[in-house]
Design a protein around this motif. Structure first.
Motif, PDB file in Angstrom:
ATOM      1  N   THR A  64       7.982  -1.614   7.347  1.00  0.00           N
ATOM      2  CA  THR A  64       7.640  -1.683   5.931  1.00  0.00           C
ATOM      3  C   THR A  64       7.369  -3.135   5.535  1.00  0.00           C
ATOM      4  O   THR A  64       7.685  -4.048   6.294  1.00  0.00           O
ATOM      5  CB  THR A  64       8.792  -1.117   5.079  1.00  0.00           C
ATOM      6  OG1 THR A  64       9.997  -1.833   5.399  1.00  0.00           O
ATOM      7  CG2 THR A  64       8.991   0.367   5.377  1.00  0.00           C
ATOM      8  N   ASN A  77       5.039   2.342   5.107  1.00  0.00           N
ATOM      9  CA  ASN A  77       5.270   3.128   3.891  1.00  0.00           C
ATOM     10  C   ASN A  77       3.955   3.546   3.251  1.00  0.00           C
ATOM     11  O   ASN A  77       3.816   4.671   2.749  1.00  0.00           O
ATOM     12  CB  ASN A  77       6.112   2.332   2.902  1.00  0.00           C
ATOM     13  CG  ASN A  77       5.460   1.007   2.530  1.00  0.00           C
ATOM     14  OD1 ASN A  77       4.753   0.396   3.338  1.00  0.00           O
ATOM     15  ND2 ASN A  77       5.696   0.556   1.309  1.00  0.00           N
ATOM     16  N   ALA A  78       2.961   2.648   3.265  1.00  0.00           N
ATOM     17  CA  ALA A  78       1.675   2.962   2.646  1.00  0.00           C
ATOM     18  C   ALA A  78       0.895   3.978   3.469  1.00  0.00           C
ATOM     19  O   ALA A  78       0.259   4.884   2.921  1.00  0.00           O
ATOM     20  CB  ALA A  78       0.858   1.680   2.483  1.00  0.00           C
ATOM     21  N   GLY A 228       3.925   3.176  -6.424  1.00  0.00           N
ATOM     22  CA  GLY A 228       4.243   2.391  -5.239  1.00  0.00           C
ATOM     23  C   GLY A 228       5.729   2.403  -4.921  1.00  0.00           C
ATOM     24  O   GLY A 228       6.573   2.623  -5.791  1.00  0.00           O
ATOM     25  N   ASN A 229       6.029   2.160  -3.633  1.00  0.00           N
ATOM     26  CA  ASN A 229       7.416   2.165  -3.183  1.00  0.00           C
ATOM     27  C   ASN A 229       7.501   1.295  -1.924  1.00  0.00           C
ATOM     28  O   ASN A 229       6.764   1.528  -0.969  1.00  0.00           O
ATOM     29  CB  ASN A 229       7.872   3.603  -2.869  1.00  0.00           C
ATOM     30  CG  ASN A 229       9.358   3.715  -2.684  1.00  0.00           C
ATOM     31  OD1 ASN A 229      10.028   2.782  -2.251  1.00  0.00           O
ATOM     32  ND2 ASN A 229       9.909   4.880  -3.008  1.00  0.00           N
ATOM     33  N   SER A 241       4.209   4.976  -2.052  1.00  0.00           N
ATOM     34  CA  SER A 241       3.187   3.967  -1.813  1.00  0.00           C
ATOM     35  C   SER A 241       1.949   4.594  -1.187  1.00  0.00           C
ATOM     36  O   SER A 241       1.952   5.751  -0.754  1.00  0.00           O
ATOM     37  CB  SER A 241       3.738   2.858  -0.914  1.00  0.00           C
ATOM     38  OG  SER A 241       2.807   1.808  -0.785  1.00  0.00           O
ATOM     39  N   LEU A 245      -2.955   1.054  -2.905  1.00  0.00           N
ATOM     40  CA  LEU A 245      -2.012   0.293  -3.739  1.00  0.00           C
ATOM     41  C   LEU A 245      -1.594  -0.996  -3.052  1.00  0.00           C
ATOM     42  O   LEU A 245      -1.574  -2.071  -3.675  1.00  0.00           O
ATOM     43  CB  LEU A 245      -0.779   1.149  -4.044  1.00  0.00           C
ATOM     44  CG  LEU A 245      -0.937   2.260  -5.085  1.00  0.00           C
ATOM     45  CD1 LEU A 245       0.360   3.047  -5.195  1.00  0.00           C
ATOM     46  CD2 LEU A 245      -1.314   1.679  -6.440  1.00  0.00           C
ATOM     47  N   GLU A 246      -1.243  -0.916  -1.779  1.00  0.00           N
ATOM     48  CA  GLU A 246      -0.817  -2.109  -1.054  1.00  0.00           C
ATOM     49  C   GLU A 246      -1.965  -3.095  -0.872  1.00  0.00           C
ATOM     50  O   GLU A 246      -1.752  -4.313  -0.886  1.00  0.00           O
ATOM     51  CB  GLU A 246      -0.236  -1.715   0.307  1.00  0.00           C
ATOM     52  CG  GLU A 246       1.042  -0.888   0.234  1.00  0.00           C
ATOM     53  CD  GLU A 246       2.177  -1.630  -0.452  1.00  0.00           C
ATOM     54  OE1 GLU A 246       2.192  -2.877  -0.400  1.00  0.00           O
ATOM     55  OE2 GLU A 246       3.050  -0.962  -1.041  1.00  0.00           O
TER      56      GLU A 246
END
Length: 288
Positions: A64, A77-78, A228-229, A241, A245-246
């Motif tokens: 991550t 995560n994304a 997102g996360n 996520s 977004l990332e």
């Protein structure tokens, strides 16, 4: 066919010098216009390939993101978030989109047909950020940010693409195929499910894959929904996520490491979209 080609060849050979010059000039202008459209895409891809390929290592796919400003980390995560939300969006987009395409193609005289067609055309022209605001009002304001809200926004974007593709593909199925099923005493719904849809399966799958490629890179609706996360999350009721977004957050960051990961994420996203498009072309070719 050979006779037609030979006729065209003889006609081309008889062109006057002035017409031959104009033909060459127009061909050159068409080539220049094509290069003007394709060149920026090639330059963008080459830039991302040069800047981001170095970050596509094992850590990128297994870790991550590191804390802001620190080196290392990845976008696991994304990647998992994008796959999860696209899978949920496909359920929405495919079910509603295919059903809408069947309705428009197989029931053209139904009183609701003009209304459904108008809604489909309007949805096709609505910006992605508006779909995000719709999902924000329907889900986020009530239940909070979540992967489900992001999937709903992406599913809304998929629906008009799948509807239009399904309708056009079903219209290509010959009418006598339907008449043969009806002549056997089958009801219309069974003819559609057992005969028409299997005949158009390749084209429908192609439309679904193209719709997935279309929505996979959307960041605007996810800013209002998934949010997102930084951690891996498979619970659709919590923030999630995604690659777009990332990419957005890394590209706007002041740290070089975050920008490097964003470029690698953009390169991965382009490669995934390219692979999906090529798969769609392969399915179409197999169908033909």
């Amino acid at each position: 066919m050979s006779t037609a080609l030979s006729t065209v060849s003889r006609s081309s050979a008889k062109l006057s010098p002035a017409r031959r010059i104009r033909n060459t000039l127009m061909g050159g202008l068409i080539l220049l216009a094509t290069l003007a459209v394709v060149a920026p895409l090639i330059l963008i891809f080459l830039y991302l390939l040069r800047e981001g390929v170095g970050a596509l290592n094992l850590d990128f796919f297994t870790k991550t993101p590191a804390p802001e400003g620190e080196t290392g980390g990845g976008l696991l995560n994304a990647i998992l978030g994008s796959v999860t939300m696209l899978a949920m969006a496909s359920v929405i987009g495919v079910l509603v989109g295919v059903a809408g395409g069947i309705f428009l193609a197989e029931y053209p005289r139904h009183p609701l047909m003009p209304t459904i067609r108008m809604i489909s055309d309007v949805l096709a022209g609505i910006p992605a950020i508006v779909m995000g605001l719709v999902a924000y009002g329907l889900i986020v304001l009530v239940f909070g940010f979540s992967g489900l809200a992001g999937a709903l926004a992406l599913g809304f974007l998929m629906i008009p693409i799948v509807v239009r593709t399904t309708e056009e593909v079903l219209k290509l199925v010959p009418l006598n195929v339907r008449e043969a099923g009806l002549a056997l005493g089958l009801p219309q719904w069974l003819v559609i499910m057992r005969i028409v849809l299997p005949a158009a399966r390749g084209g429908i799958i192609t439309g679904v894959m193209l719709a997935l490629a279309r929505v996979a890179g959307e960041a605007a609706p996810l800013l209002f929904t998934a949010f997102g996360n930084p951690n891996v999350n498979f619970d659709p009721s919590k923030p999630m996520s995604a690659l777009p977004l990332e990419i957005y957050r890394g590209a706007t960051s002041a740290y070089d490491e975050n920008q490097r990961l964003a470029k690698a994420g953009a390169l991965l996203l382009i490669l995934l979209i390219f692979a999906t498009s090529m798969l769609a072309r392969y399915v179409t070719r197999q169908r033909k």
